[in-house]
Design a protein around this motif. Structure first.
Motif, mmCIF file in Angstrom:
data_model
loop_
_atom_site.group_PDB
_atom_site.id
_atom_site.type_symbol
_atom_site.label_atom_id
_atom_site.label_comp_id
_atom_site.label_asym_id
_atom_site.label_seq_id
_atom_site.Cartn_x
_atom_site.Cartn_y
_atom_site.Cartn_z
ATOM 1 N N VAL A 137 0.861 -1.182 0.000
ATOM 2 C CA VAL A 137 0.000 0.000 0.000
ATOM 3 C C VAL A 137 0.899 1.234 0.000
ATOM 4 O O VAL A 137 1.604 1.499 0.968
ATOM 5 N N ALA A 138 0.855 1.983 -1.096
ATOM 6 C CA ALA A 138 1.727 3.141 -1.225
ATOM 7 C C ALA A 138 1.173 4.356 -0.502
ATOM 8 O O ALA A 138 1.910 5.080 0.177
ATOM 9 N N GLU A 139 -0.118 4.586 -0.631
ATOM 10 C CA GLU A 139 -0.761 5.727 0.009
ATOM 11 C C GLU A 139 -2.179 5.345 0.389
ATOM 12 O O GLU A 139 -2.776 4.425 -0.204
ATOM 13 N N ALA A 140 -2.734 6.077 1.343
ATOM 14 C CA ALA A 140 -4.103 5.802 1.774
ATOM 15 C C ALA A 140 -4.756 7.084 2.251
ATOM 16 O O ALA A 140 -4.100 7.932 2.862
ATOM 17 N N VAL A 141 -6.038 7.226 1.975
ATOM 18 C CA VAL A 141 -6.830 8.357 2.441
ATOM 19 C C VAL A 141 -8.166 7.814 2.942
ATOM 20 O O VAL A 141 -8.846 7.062 2.242
ATOM 21 N N ARG A 152 -3.042 15.824 -6.598
ATOM 22 C CA ARG A 152 -2.107 16.596 -5.765
ATOM 23 C C ARG A 152 -2.446 18.080 -5.830
ATOM 24 O O ARG A 152 -2.913 18.585 -6.855
ATOM 25 N N ASN A 153 -2.154 18.784 -4.738
ATOM 26 C CA ASN A 153 -2.302 20.237 -4.754
ATOM 27 C C ASN A 153 -0.973 20.868 -5.161
ATOM 28 O O ASN A 153 0.031 20.154 -5.346
ATOM 29 N N PRO A 154 -0.918 22.176 -5.295
ATOM 30 C CA PRO A 154 0.325 22.819 -5.745
ATOM 31 C C PRO A 154 1.531 22.542 -4.858
ATOM 32 O O PRO A 154 2.680 22.662 -5.307
ATOM 33 N N ASN A 155 1.301 22.195 -3.601
ATOM 34 C CA ASN A 155 2.410 21.903 -2.694
ATOM 35 C C ASN A 155 2.856 20.455 -2.761
ATOM 36 O O ASN A 155 3.741 20.032 -2.018
ATOM 37 N N GLY A 156 2.238 19.681 -3.647
ATOM 38 C CA GLY A 156 2.617 18.283 -3.796
ATOM 39 C C GLY A 156 1.914 17.355 -2.829
ATOM 40 O O GLY A 156 2.162 16.147 -2.831
ATOM 41 N N LYS A 157 1.049 17.877 -1.984
ATOM 42 C CA LYS A 157 0.316 17.045 -1.038
ATOM 43 C C LYS A 157 -0.932 16.458 -1.695
ATOM 44 O O LYS A 157 -1.441 16.987 -2.686
ATOM 45 N N ILE A 158 -1.422 15.370 -1.129
ATOM 46 C CA ILE A 158 -2.662 14.777 -1.626
ATOM 47 C C ILE A 158 -3.789 15.791 -1.492
ATOM 48 O O ILE A 158 -3.953 16.405 -0.439
ATOM 49 N N ASP A 159 -4.548 15.963 -2.545
ATOM 50 C CA ASP A 159 -5.643 16.924 -2.555
ATOM 51 C C ASP A 159 -6.894 16.268 -1.969
ATOM 52 O O ASP A 159 -7.687 15.651 -2.681
ATOM 53 N N ARG A 160 -7.069 16.409 -0.665
ATOM 54 C CA ARG A 160 -8.218 15.791 0.006
ATOM 55 C C ARG A 160 -9.532 16.441 -0.414
ATOM 56 O O ARG A 160 -10.570 15.785 -0.422
ATOM 57 N N ALA A 166 -10.319 17.515 -3.383
ATOM 58 C CA ALA A 166 -10.725 16.911 -4.647
ATOM 59 C C ALA A 166 -11.252 15.493 -4.429
ATOM 60 O O ALA A 166 -12.254 15.087 -5.035
ATOM 61 N N LEU A 167 -10.582 14.735 -3.567
ATOM 62 C CA LEU A 167 -11.037 13.375 -3.290
ATOM 63 C C LEU A 167 -12.417 13.376 -2.630
ATOM 64 O O LEU A 167 -13.272 12.539 -2.954
ATOM 65 N N THR A 168 -12.613 14.299 -1.706
ATOM 66 C CA THR A 168 -13.913 14.389 -1.051
ATOM 67 C C THR A 168 -15.000 14.725 -2.063
ATOM 68 O O THR A 168 -16.096 14.150 -2.026
ATOM 69 N N LYS A 169 -14.708 15.637 -2.970
ATOM 70 C CA LYS A 169 -15.677 16.024 -3.997
ATOM 71 C C LYS A 169 -16.018 14.849 -4.907
ATOM 72 O O LYS A 169 -17.180 14.641 -5.271
ATOM 73 N N ASP A 170 -15.004 14.058 -5.242
ATOM 74 C CA ASP A 170 -15.214 12.950 -6.190
ATOM 75 C C ASP A 170 -15.825 11.700 -5.555
ATOM 76 O O ASP A 170 -16.577 10.980 -6.210
ATOM 77 N N TYR A 171 -15.524 11.477 -4.272
ATOM 78 C CA TYR A 171 -15.922 10.198 -3.681
ATOM 79 C C TYR A 171 -16.829 10.300 -2.443
ATOM 80 O O TYR A 171 -17.449 9.309 -2.069
ATOM 81 N N ALA A 172 -16.876 11.474 -1.834
ATOM 82 C CA ALA A 172 -17.638 11.565 -0.591
ATOM 83 C C ALA A 172 -18.685 12.676 -0.612
ATOM 84 O O ALA A 172 -19.308 12.936 0.417
ATOM 85 N N ALA A 173 -18.878 13.314 -1.733
ATOM 86 C CA ALA A 173 -19.845 14.414 -1.791
ATOM 87 C C ALA A 173 -21.270 13.878 -1.688
ATOM 88 O O ALA A 173 -21.570 12.782 -2.124
#
Length: 512
Positions: free
Chosen positions: A439-443, A495-503, A505-512
Protein backbone atom coordinates in the motif's frame (compact mmCIF):
# COMPACT_ATOMS: atom_id res chain seq x y z
CA UNK A 1 -44.99 29.23 18.28
CA UNK A 2 -43.46 31.90 20.48
CA UNK A 3 -39.96 31.14 21.61
CA UNK A 4 -39.11 31.22 25.28
CA UNK A 5 -36.58 33.82 26.39
CA UNK A 6 -32.97 32.66 26.65
CA UNK A 7 -32.00 31.42 30.10
CA UNK A 8 -29.83 33.91 32.01
CA UNK A 9 -26.13 33.20 32.00
CA UNK A 10 -25.33 31.46 35.27
CA UNK A 11 -22.38 32.52 37.35
CA UNK A 12 -20.76 29.88 39.50
CA UNK A 13 -21.11 30.29 43.24
CA UNK A 14 -17.88 28.81 44.67
CA UNK A 15 -19.92 27.48 47.60
CA UNK A 16 -21.74 25.09 45.27
CA UNK A 17 -18.56 23.40 44.06
CA UNK A 18 -17.59 20.04 45.53
CA UNK A 19 -14.93 17.44 44.66
CA UNK A 20 -16.50 15.02 42.18
CA UNK A 21 -16.10 12.11 44.62
CA UNK A 22 -18.64 13.84 46.94
CA UNK A 23 -21.45 13.31 44.43
CA UNK A 24 -22.92 10.23 46.14
CA UNK A 25 -23.33 12.24 49.34
CA UNK A 26 -26.07 14.20 47.57
CA UNK A 27 -28.47 11.27 47.51
CA UNK A 28 -30.80 9.88 50.14
CA UNK A 29 -28.66 7.23 51.86
CA UNK A 30 -31.51 4.70 51.81
CA UNK A 31 -32.48 5.14 48.14
CA UNK A 32 -31.14 2.95 45.34
CA UNK A 33 -28.15 4.49 43.54
CA UNK A 34 -26.88 1.66 41.30
CA UNK A 35 -28.50 -1.54 40.11
CA UNK A 36 -27.60 -4.16 37.58
CA UNK A 37 -26.41 -7.68 36.95
CA UNK A 38 -23.69 -7.34 39.59
CA UNK A 39 -26.05 -6.34 42.38
CA UNK A 40 -27.76 -3.27 43.78
CA UNK A 41 -26.45 -0.52 46.07
CA UNK A 42 -28.12 2.24 48.03
CA UNK A 43 -26.39 5.61 48.13
CA UNK A 44 -24.96 4.75 51.56
CA UNK A 45 -23.74 1.34 50.40
CA UNK A 46 -22.25 2.76 47.22
CA UNK A 47 -20.45 5.49 49.18
CA UNK A 48 -18.92 2.82 51.45
CA UNK A 49 -17.93 0.76 48.41
CA UNK A 50 -16.38 3.83 46.80
CA UNK A 51 -14.30 4.40 49.91
CA UNK A 52 -12.92 0.86 49.79
CA UNK A 53 -12.07 1.07 46.08
CA UNK A 54 -10.31 4.40 46.68
CA UNK A 55 -8.46 2.88 49.64
CA UNK A 56 -7.26 0.02 47.45
CA UNK A 57 -6.01 2.44 44.80
CA UNK A 58 -4.25 4.58 47.40
CA UNK A 59 -2.49 1.45 48.67
CA UNK A 60 -0.35 1.30 45.53
CA UNK A 61 1.51 4.41 46.67
CA UNK A 62 1.65 5.89 43.19
CA UNK A 63 1.85 9.51 44.30
CA UNK A 64 -0.44 12.50 43.99
CA UNK A 65 -1.69 13.05 40.45
CA UNK A 66 -0.53 9.69 39.06
CA UNK A 67 -2.66 8.40 36.20
CA UNK A 68 -4.74 5.24 36.58
CA UNK A 69 -6.33 3.72 33.49
CA UNK A 70 -9.34 1.41 33.36
CA UNK A 71 -10.31 -0.87 30.46
CA UNK A 72 -13.23 -2.75 31.92
CA UNK A 73 -16.81 -3.87 31.40
CA UNK A 74 -19.73 -1.87 32.75
CA UNK A 75 -20.55 -2.62 36.35
CA UNK A 76 -19.80 -1.32 39.85
CA UNK A 77 -16.04 -1.03 39.27
CA UNK A 78 -16.45 0.91 36.03
CA UNK A 79 -19.11 3.14 37.57
CA UNK A 80 -16.99 3.98 40.63
CA UNK A 81 -13.53 4.36 39.07
CA UNK A 82 -14.23 7.98 37.95
CA UNK A 83 -14.85 8.80 41.63
CA UNK A 84 -12.42 6.44 43.35
CA UNK A 85 -9.29 7.56 41.49
CA UNK A 86 -9.78 11.28 42.30
CA UNK A 87 -10.65 10.40 45.91
CA UNK A 88 -7.26 8.66 46.14
CA UNK A 89 -5.53 11.73 44.71
CA UNK A 90 -5.11 10.07 41.31
CA UNK A 91 -6.25 10.95 37.80
CA UNK A 92 -8.62 8.56 36.04
CA UNK A 93 -7.99 7.61 32.40
CA UNK A 94 -10.94 5.55 31.09
CA UNK A 95 -10.23 3.51 27.96
CA UNK A 96 -12.95 2.81 25.40
CA UNK A 97 -13.77 -0.93 25.61
CA UNK A 98 -13.86 -1.11 21.80
CA UNK A 99 -10.23 -0.08 21.36
CA UNK A 100 -7.55 -2.62 20.54
CA UNK A 101 -3.99 -3.01 21.71
CA UNK A 102 -2.37 -0.33 19.52
CA UNK A 103 -4.76 2.41 20.66
CA UNK A 104 -4.49 1.28 24.29
CA UNK A 105 -0.70 1.28 24.07
CA UNK A 106 -0.78 4.88 22.85
CA UNK A 107 -3.07 6.00 25.67
CA UNK A 108 -0.95 4.26 28.32
CA UNK A 109 2.27 5.77 26.99
CA UNK A 110 0.87 9.25 26.36
CA UNK A 111 -0.85 9.55 29.75
CA UNK A 112 2.07 8.02 31.61
CA UNK A 113 -0.35 5.62 33.31
CA UNK A 114 1.15 3.85 36.32
CA UNK A 115 -1.68 1.35 36.66
CA UNK A 116 -4.07 -0.33 34.21
CA UNK A 117 -7.12 -2.17 35.51
CA UNK A 118 -8.71 -4.36 32.84
CA UNK A 119 -10.71 -7.47 32.23
CA UNK A 120 -8.60 -10.60 31.91
CA UNK A 121 -9.55 -11.04 28.26
CA UNK A 122 -8.54 -7.48 27.37
CA UNK A 123 -5.27 -7.56 29.26
CA UNK A 124 -4.38 -10.79 27.46
CA UNK A 125 -4.52 -8.95 24.10
CA UNK A 126 -1.66 -6.63 25.07
CA UNK A 127 1.64 -7.61 23.58
CA UNK A 128 5.29 -6.87 24.20
CA UNK A 129 5.86 -3.13 24.14
CA UNK A 130 2.20 -2.21 24.61
CA UNK A 131 2.57 -1.54 28.35
CA UNK A 132 5.12 0.98 29.69
CA UNK A 133 7.71 -0.59 32.03
CA UNK A 134 6.48 1.35 35.08
CA UNK A 135 2.78 0.56 34.49
CA UNK A 136 1.29 -2.20 36.66
CA UNK A 137 -1.50 -4.44 35.37
CA UNK A 138 -4.35 -5.59 37.59
CA UNK A 139 -7.48 -7.47 36.71
CA UNK A 140 -10.92 -6.05 37.24
CA UNK A 141 -11.62 -8.95 39.61
CA UNK A 142 -8.92 -7.61 41.96
CA UNK A 143 -10.68 -4.25 42.17
CA UNK A 144 -14.08 -5.89 42.66
CA UNK A 145 -12.64 -7.99 45.48
CA UNK A 146 -11.16 -4.89 47.14
CA UNK A 147 -14.57 -3.21 47.10
CA UNK A 148 -16.03 -5.92 49.31
CA UNK A 149 -13.54 -5.41 52.14
CA UNK A 150 -10.32 -3.70 53.14
CA UNK A 151 -9.23 -0.18 54.09
CA UNK A 152 -11.55 2.71 53.29
CA UNK A 153 -10.85 6.29 52.27
CA UNK A 154 -13.17 9.17 53.16
CA UNK A 155 -14.24 12.05 50.91
CA UNK A 156 -11.37 14.02 49.43
CA UNK A 157 -10.54 17.67 49.96
CA UNK A 158 -9.63 18.27 46.33
CA UNK A 159 -9.68 21.82 44.99
CA UNK A 160 -12.06 22.68 42.13
CA UNK A 161 -9.22 23.07 39.64
CA UNK A 162 -7.44 19.84 40.60
CA UNK A 163 -7.17 17.40 37.70
CA UNK A 164 -9.67 14.53 38.05
CA UNK A 165 -9.70 12.78 34.66
CA UNK A 166 -8.11 12.59 31.23
CA UNK A 167 -10.55 11.56 28.50
CA UNK A 168 -9.01 10.60 25.17
CA UNK A 169 -10.68 11.83 22.02
CA UNK A 170 -9.55 11.58 18.40
CA UNK A 171 -8.45 14.56 16.38
CA UNK A 172 -8.52 14.96 12.61
CA UNK A 173 -4.83 14.14 12.48
CA UNK A 174 -2.56 11.99 14.59
CA UNK A 175 -3.28 9.85 17.62
CA UNK A 176 -6.04 10.46 20.17
CA UNK A 177 -5.39 13.36 22.52
CA UNK A 178 -6.20 13.48 26.22
CA UNK A 179 -8.59 16.18 27.40
CA UNK A 180 -7.84 17.26 30.98
CA UNK A 181 -10.95 17.62 33.15
CA UNK A 182 -11.01 19.15 36.61
CA UNK A 183 -13.28 18.37 39.56
CA UNK A 184 -15.19 21.58 38.75
CA UNK A 185 -15.64 20.57 35.10
CA UNK A 186 -17.21 17.26 36.11
CA UNK A 187 -19.30 18.64 38.98
CA UNK A 188 -20.76 21.56 37.02
CA UNK A 189 -21.46 19.32 34.04
CA UNK A 190 -23.49 17.02 36.27
CA UNK A 191 -25.42 19.90 37.86
CA UNK A 192 -26.09 21.56 34.50
CA UNK A 193 -27.47 18.46 32.80
CA UNK A 194 -29.60 17.40 35.77
CA UNK A 195 -31.00 20.94 35.82
CA UNK A 196 -32.04 21.31 32.19
CA UNK A 197 -33.31 17.72 31.98
CA UNK A 198 -35.40 18.29 35.10
CA UNK A 199 -34.13 15.12 36.77
CA UNK A 200 -35.02 14.13 40.33
CA UNK A 201 -34.65 11.26 42.80
CA UNK A 202 -37.39 9.21 41.10
CA UNK A 203 -35.42 8.97 37.85
CA UNK A 204 -33.81 5.76 36.67
CA UNK A 205 -31.19 6.06 33.92
CA UNK A 206 -30.15 3.28 31.56
CA UNK A 207 -26.40 3.75 31.02
CA UNK A 208 -25.84 2.22 27.60
CA UNK A 209 -23.07 4.54 26.39
CA UNK A 210 -19.40 3.82 27.19
CA UNK A 211 -18.11 5.50 30.34
CA UNK A 212 -14.97 6.49 28.42
CA UNK A 213 -17.03 9.20 26.67
CA UNK A 214 -17.88 12.43 28.49
CA UNK A 215 -21.50 11.93 27.44
CA UNK A 216 -21.47 8.37 28.75
CA UNK A 217 -19.77 9.29 32.01
CA UNK A 218 -22.26 12.08 32.61
CA UNK A 219 -25.09 9.51 32.53
CA UNK A 220 -23.81 8.54 35.97
CA UNK A 221 -23.01 11.96 37.38
CA UNK A 222 -26.16 13.82 36.33
CA UNK A 223 -28.37 11.03 37.70
CA UNK A 224 -26.51 10.82 41.01
CA UNK A 225 -26.43 14.58 41.54
CA UNK A 226 -30.24 14.47 41.20
CA UNK A 227 -30.47 11.57 43.67
CA UNK A 228 -31.59 9.01 41.06
CA UNK A 229 -30.51 5.46 40.19
CA UNK A 230 -28.29 4.23 37.31
CA UNK A 231 -28.44 0.89 35.50
CA UNK A 232 -25.21 0.15 33.58
CA UNK A 233 -25.73 -2.08 30.55
CA UNK A 234 -23.29 -3.54 28.03
CA UNK A 235 -25.98 -4.46 25.53
CA UNK A 236 -25.56 -6.95 22.71
CA UNK A 237 -28.67 -6.02 20.74
CA UNK A 238 -31.10 -3.06 20.83
CA UNK A 239 -33.72 -5.45 22.18
CA UNK A 240 -31.60 -5.74 25.36
CA UNK A 241 -32.16 -2.02 25.88
CA UNK A 242 -35.91 -2.40 25.47
CA UNK A 243 -35.93 -5.26 27.97
CA UNK A 244 -34.05 -3.14 30.50
CA UNK A 245 -36.51 -0.26 30.10
CA UNK A 246 -39.33 -2.70 30.85
CA UNK A 247 -37.65 -4.62 33.66
CA UNK A 248 -36.29 -1.60 35.57
CA UNK A 249 -38.93 1.05 34.74
CA UNK A 250 -36.30 3.24 33.09
CA UNK A 251 -37.20 6.93 32.80
CA UNK A 252 -34.09 8.34 31.08
CA UNK A 253 -32.18 7.04 28.08
CA UNK A 254 -29.16 8.73 26.46
CA UNK A 255 -28.09 7.66 22.99
CA UNK A 256 -26.48 8.53 19.69
CA UNK A 257 -28.34 8.59 16.34
CA UNK A 258 -27.44 5.04 15.21
CA UNK A 259 -28.84 3.61 18.45
CA UNK A 260 -32.07 5.57 18.03
CA UNK A 261 -32.38 4.23 14.48
CA UNK A 262 -32.09 0.67 15.81
CA UNK A 263 -34.46 1.26 18.71
CA UNK A 264 -37.02 2.83 16.39
CA UNK A 265 -37.08 -0.38 14.33
CA UNK A 266 -38.27 -2.44 17.32
CA UNK A 267 -41.88 -3.22 18.11
CA UNK A 268 -42.25 -1.40 21.43
CA UNK A 269 -45.26 -2.37 23.57
CA UNK A 270 -47.11 0.83 24.42
CA UNK A 271 -46.85 0.19 28.15
CA UNK A 272 -43.05 -0.20 27.92
CA UNK A 273 -42.53 2.87 25.75
CA UNK A 274 -44.62 4.91 28.18
CA UNK A 275 -42.08 4.33 30.95
CA UNK A 276 -39.52 6.62 29.28
CA UNK A 277 -39.81 10.28 30.31
CA UNK A 278 -36.85 11.69 28.39
CA UNK A 279 -34.58 10.77 25.47
CA UNK A 280 -31.30 12.65 25.09
CA UNK A 281 -29.17 12.70 21.96
CA UNK A 282 -25.64 13.81 21.15
CA UNK A 283 -22.82 12.61 18.89
CA UNK A 284 -24.67 13.62 15.71
CA UNK A 285 -27.87 15.28 14.61
CA UNK A 286 -31.30 13.65 14.69
CA UNK A 287 -33.00 13.68 11.29
CA UNK A 288 -36.57 14.86 10.87
CA UNK A 289 -37.85 11.37 9.95
CA UNK A 290 -36.13 9.89 13.01
CA UNK A 291 -37.62 12.53 15.30
CA UNK A 292 -41.05 11.68 13.87
CA UNK A 293 -40.52 7.98 14.58
CA UNK A 294 -39.38 8.64 18.14
CA UNK A 295 -42.36 10.92 18.71
CA UNK A 296 -44.72 8.18 17.51
CA UNK A 297 -43.06 5.45 19.58
CA UNK A 298 -42.54 7.46 22.77
CA UNK A 299 -45.36 10.03 22.93
CA UNK A 300 -44.86 10.59 26.67
CA UNK A 301 -41.10 11.22 26.39
CA UNK A 302 -39.38 14.57 25.97
CA UNK A 303 -36.63 14.64 23.33
CA UNK A 304 -33.46 16.62 24.06
CA UNK A 305 -31.12 17.14 21.07
CA UNK A 306 -27.71 18.29 22.32
CA UNK A 307 -24.38 19.44 20.93
CA UNK A 308 -21.07 19.11 22.70
CA UNK A 309 -17.35 18.60 22.42
CA UNK A 310 -15.14 16.84 24.94
CA UNK A 311 -13.00 19.97 25.32
CA UNK A 312 -15.95 21.77 26.95
CA UNK A 313 -18.25 18.84 27.80
CA UNK A 314 -21.61 20.15 26.54
CA UNK A 315 -22.38 23.43 24.82
CA UNK A 316 -26.03 23.56 23.77
CA UNK A 317 -29.37 21.78 24.01
CA UNK A 318 -32.72 22.26 22.30
CA UNK A 319 -35.69 22.37 24.71
CA UNK A 320 -38.25 19.66 23.91
CA UNK A 321 -40.93 22.25 23.22
CA UNK A 322 -38.93 23.50 20.23
CA UNK A 323 -37.99 20.15 18.68
CA UNK A 324 -41.00 19.97 16.35
CA UNK A 325 -40.87 23.60 15.25
CA UNK A 326 -37.05 23.84 14.99
CA UNK A 327 -35.80 20.27 14.42
CA UNK A 328 -32.59 21.42 12.73
CA UNK A 329 -31.47 23.67 15.59
CA UNK A 330 -28.70 22.96 18.10
CA UNK A 331 -30.62 25.07 20.62
CA UNK A 332 -29.00 27.44 23.08
CA UNK A 333 -26.31 27.34 25.73
CA UNK A 334 -26.66 24.96 28.67
CA UNK A 335 -26.29 26.32 32.22
CA UNK A 336 -22.75 27.61 32.99
CA UNK A 337 -21.87 27.77 29.26
CA UNK A 338 -21.41 30.96 27.28
CA UNK A 339 -21.68 30.20 23.56
CA UNK A 340 -20.55 32.80 21.04
CA UNK A 341 -20.54 32.87 17.25
CA UNK A 342 -17.59 34.91 16.03
CA UNK A 343 -15.82 36.03 12.91
CA UNK A 344 -12.16 35.31 12.23
CA UNK A 345 -11.18 38.51 14.07
CA UNK A 346 -13.14 37.48 17.20
CA UNK A 347 -16.02 39.92 16.70
CA UNK A 348 -19.60 38.73 17.13
CA UNK A 349 -21.45 37.77 13.95
CA UNK A 350 -24.75 39.26 12.89
CA UNK A 351 -27.94 37.18 12.92
CA UNK A 352 -27.74 34.32 10.39
CA UNK A 353 -24.10 35.13 9.57
CA UNK A 354 -21.95 31.98 9.76
CA UNK A 355 -19.10 32.03 12.22
CA UNK A 356 -17.05 29.82 14.52
CA UNK A 357 -18.66 28.47 17.67
CA UNK A 358 -16.62 29.48 20.71
CA UNK A 359 -17.40 28.03 24.15
CA UNK A 360 -16.47 30.12 27.20
CA UNK A 361 -16.97 29.58 30.92
CA UNK A 362 -16.24 27.05 33.69
CA UNK A 363 -17.06 23.95 31.63
CA UNK A 364 -13.97 24.58 29.47
CA UNK A 365 -11.37 21.86 30.07
CA UNK A 366 -7.76 22.50 31.06
CA UNK A 367 -6.31 21.65 27.66
CA UNK A 368 -4.72 18.55 26.14
CA UNK A 369 -2.48 16.41 28.30
CA UNK A 370 1.21 16.76 27.46
CA UNK A 371 0.42 18.54 24.18
CA UNK A 372 1.07 22.27 24.32
CA UNK A 373 0.98 22.86 20.54
CA UNK A 374 -2.49 21.36 20.05
CA UNK A 375 -3.71 23.00 23.25
CA UNK A 376 -2.65 26.39 21.88
CA UNK A 377 -4.59 25.73 18.68
CA UNK A 378 -7.90 24.87 20.35
CA UNK A 379 -7.75 26.65 23.73
CA UNK A 380 -7.32 30.39 23.21
CA UNK A 381 -8.33 33.58 25.03
CA UNK A 382 -12.06 34.23 24.93
CA UNK A 383 -13.38 36.81 22.46
CA UNK A 384 -13.42 40.39 23.83
CA UNK A 385 -17.22 40.35 24.19
CA UNK A 386 -17.18 37.33 26.51
CA UNK A 387 -18.72 37.82 29.95
CA UNK A 388 -16.60 35.04 31.47
CA UNK A 389 -13.29 35.85 29.76
CA UNK A 390 -10.34 33.56 30.41
CA UNK A 391 -9.57 30.64 28.13
CA UNK A 392 -12.18 29.45 25.65
CA UNK A 393 -12.56 26.49 23.32
CA UNK A 394 -12.54 27.53 19.68
CA UNK A 395 -14.47 24.58 18.26
CA UNK A 396 -13.58 24.76 14.58
CA UNK A 397 -17.28 24.23 13.85
CA UNK A 398 -19.14 26.77 11.75
CA UNK A 399 -22.62 27.67 13.02
CA UNK A 400 -25.12 30.48 12.65
CA UNK A 401 -27.39 32.18 15.19
CA UNK A 402 -30.88 33.28 14.17
CA UNK A 403 -32.78 36.33 15.42
CA UNK A 404 -34.28 34.30 18.28
CA UNK A 405 -30.87 33.20 19.52
CA UNK A 406 -31.14 29.61 18.31
CA UNK A 407 -28.00 28.05 16.84
CA UNK A 408 -27.77 25.99 13.67
CA UNK A 409 -24.86 23.80 12.59
CA UNK A 410 -23.31 24.74 9.23
CA UNK A 411 -20.22 22.57 8.88
CA UNK A 412 -17.10 21.09 10.43
CA UNK A 413 -13.82 22.70 9.50
CA UNK A 414 -11.58 19.73 10.16
CA UNK A 415 -11.48 16.32 8.54
CA UNK A 416 -12.94 14.35 11.43
CA UNK A 417 -15.17 11.40 10.60
CA UNK A 418 -18.15 11.10 12.95
CA UNK A 419 -19.66 7.63 12.84
CA UNK A 420 -22.18 6.15 15.29
CA UNK A 421 -21.28 8.84 17.82
CA UNK A 422 -17.55 8.11 17.55
CA UNK A 423 -15.00 10.74 16.51
CA UNK A 424 -12.58 8.99 14.17
CA UNK A 425 -9.16 10.21 13.13
CA UNK A 426 -8.61 9.58 9.39
CA UNK A 427 -4.86 9.56 9.99
CA UNK A 428 -5.08 6.60 12.35
CA UNK A 429 -6.87 4.51 9.72
CA UNK A 430 -4.47 5.64 7.00
CA UNK A 431 -1.42 4.73 9.08
CA UNK A 432 -2.81 1.26 9.69
CA UNK A 433 -3.50 0.80 5.97
CA UNK A 434 -0.06 1.84 4.74
CA UNK A 435 1.49 -0.58 7.23
CA UNK A 436 0.37 -3.34 4.83
CA UNK A 437 3.16 -4.15 2.35
CA UNK A 438 2.17 -2.95 -1.10
CA UNK A 439 0.00 0.00 0.00
CA UNK A 440 1.73 3.14 -1.23
CA UNK A 441 -0.76 5.73 0.01
CA UNK A 442 -4.10 5.80 1.77
CA UNK A 443 -6.83 8.36 2.44
CA UNK A 444 -9.81 7.80 4.74
CA UNK A 445 -12.95 9.83 4.15
CA UNK A 446 -16.33 10.07 5.81
CA UNK A 447 -19.26 9.34 3.51
CA UNK A 448 -22.93 9.84 4.29
CA UNK A 449 -24.65 6.84 5.84
CA UNK A 450 -28.31 6.80 6.88
CA UNK A 451 -27.66 4.58 9.91
CA UNK A 452 -24.23 5.70 11.07
CA UNK A 453 -24.28 9.37 10.15
CA UNK A 454 -20.99 8.77 8.35
CA UNK A 455 -19.25 5.59 7.24
CA UNK A 456 -15.56 5.22 6.50
CA UNK A 457 -14.41 5.03 2.89
CA UNK A 458 -10.78 4.03 2.44
CA UNK A 459 -8.97 4.96 -0.77
CA UNK A 460 -5.62 3.27 -1.40
CA UNK A 461 -2.96 3.31 -4.09
CA UNK A 462 -1.97 -0.34 -4.44
CA UNK A 463 -2.41 -3.54 -6.41
CA UNK A 464 -6.13 -4.47 -6.23
CA UNK A 465 -5.14 -8.03 -5.28
CA UNK A 466 -4.07 -6.94 -1.79
CA UNK A 467 -7.43 -5.45 -0.79
CA UNK A 468 -8.37 -8.59 1.23
CA UNK A 469 -5.07 -8.35 3.08
CA UNK A 470 -5.71 -4.69 3.89
CA UNK A 471 -9.18 -5.49 5.20
CA UNK A 472 -7.86 -8.34 7.35
CA UNK A 473 -5.09 -6.17 8.78
CA UNK A 474 -7.49 -3.37 9.68
CA UNK A 475 -9.83 -5.82 11.40
CA UNK A 476 -6.96 -7.03 13.57
CA UNK A 477 -5.60 -3.58 14.42
CA UNK A 478 -8.58 -1.22 14.61
CA UNK A 479 -11.86 -1.29 16.55
CA UNK A 480 -15.11 -2.09 14.77
CA UNK A 481 -16.29 1.50 14.49
CA UNK A 482 -13.14 2.40 12.49
CA UNK A 483 -13.58 -0.35 9.89
CA UNK A 484 -14.08 0.94 6.31
CA UNK A 485 -17.41 0.23 4.70
CA UNK A 486 -15.61 0.15 1.34
CA UNK A 487 -12.00 0.02 0.15
CA UNK A 488 -11.37 1.49 -3.29
CA UNK A 489 -8.13 1.24 -5.27
CA UNK A 490 -6.97 4.30 -7.24
CA UNK A 491 -4.17 4.43 -9.78
CA UNK A 492 -3.08 7.84 -8.48
CA UNK A 493 -4.14 10.49 -5.99
CA UNK A 494 -4.68 14.12 -7.07
CA UNK A 495 -2.11 16.60 -5.76
CA UNK A 496 -2.30 20.24 -4.75
CA UNK A 497 0.32 22.82 -5.75
CA UNK A 498 2.41 21.90 -2.69
CA UNK A 499 2.62 18.28 -3.80
CA UNK A 500 0.32 17.04 -1.04
CA UNK A 501 -2.66 14.78 -1.63
CA UNK A 502 -5.64 16.92 -2.55
CA UNK A 503 -8.22 15.79 0.01
CA UNK A 504 -10.70 18.40 -1.16
CA UNK A 505 -10.72 16.91 -4.65
CA UNK A 506 -11.04 13.37 -3.29
CA UNK A 507 -13.91 14.39 -1.05
CA UNK A 508 -15.68 16.02 -4.00
CA UNK A 509 -15.21 12.95 -6.19
CA UNK A 510 -15.92 10.20 -3.68
CA UNK A 511 -17.64 11.56 -0.59
CA UNK A 512 -19.84 14.41 -1.79
Amino acid sequence: MELSAPAPLQRVDPAMLRPIDHILLRGDPARLALDGRSGSYSFAELEDTLGRLAGWLAGFGLGQGARVASWIAKGPVAALMPLAAPRAGLVHVPVNPLLKHAQVAHILADSGARLLIGTAARLDTLGAGDVPPDCQLHREDDAACAMSGGPTLGPSQAAPDDLAAILYTSGSTGRPKGVMLSHANLWLGAVAVADYLGMDSDDRTACVLPFSFDYGQNQLFSTWVAGGCVYPLDYLTPRDVMKLVDRRDITTLAGVPPLWVQLAELDWPAEVAAKLKRLTNSGGALTRPLVAKLRALFPQADIYPMYGLTEAFRSTYLPPALVDSHPDSMGRAIPFAEIMVVRADGSITDDDEPGELVHCGPLVAQGYWNDAPRTAERFRPAPPASIYGGMAVWSGDTVRRDADGLLFFVGRDDAMIKSAGNRISPTEIEEAAVAVPGVAEAVALGVKDDRLGQAVLLLIRADPAIVPSVAAHLKSELPNFMQPRDILVLDAFPRNPNGKIDRVALTKDYAA
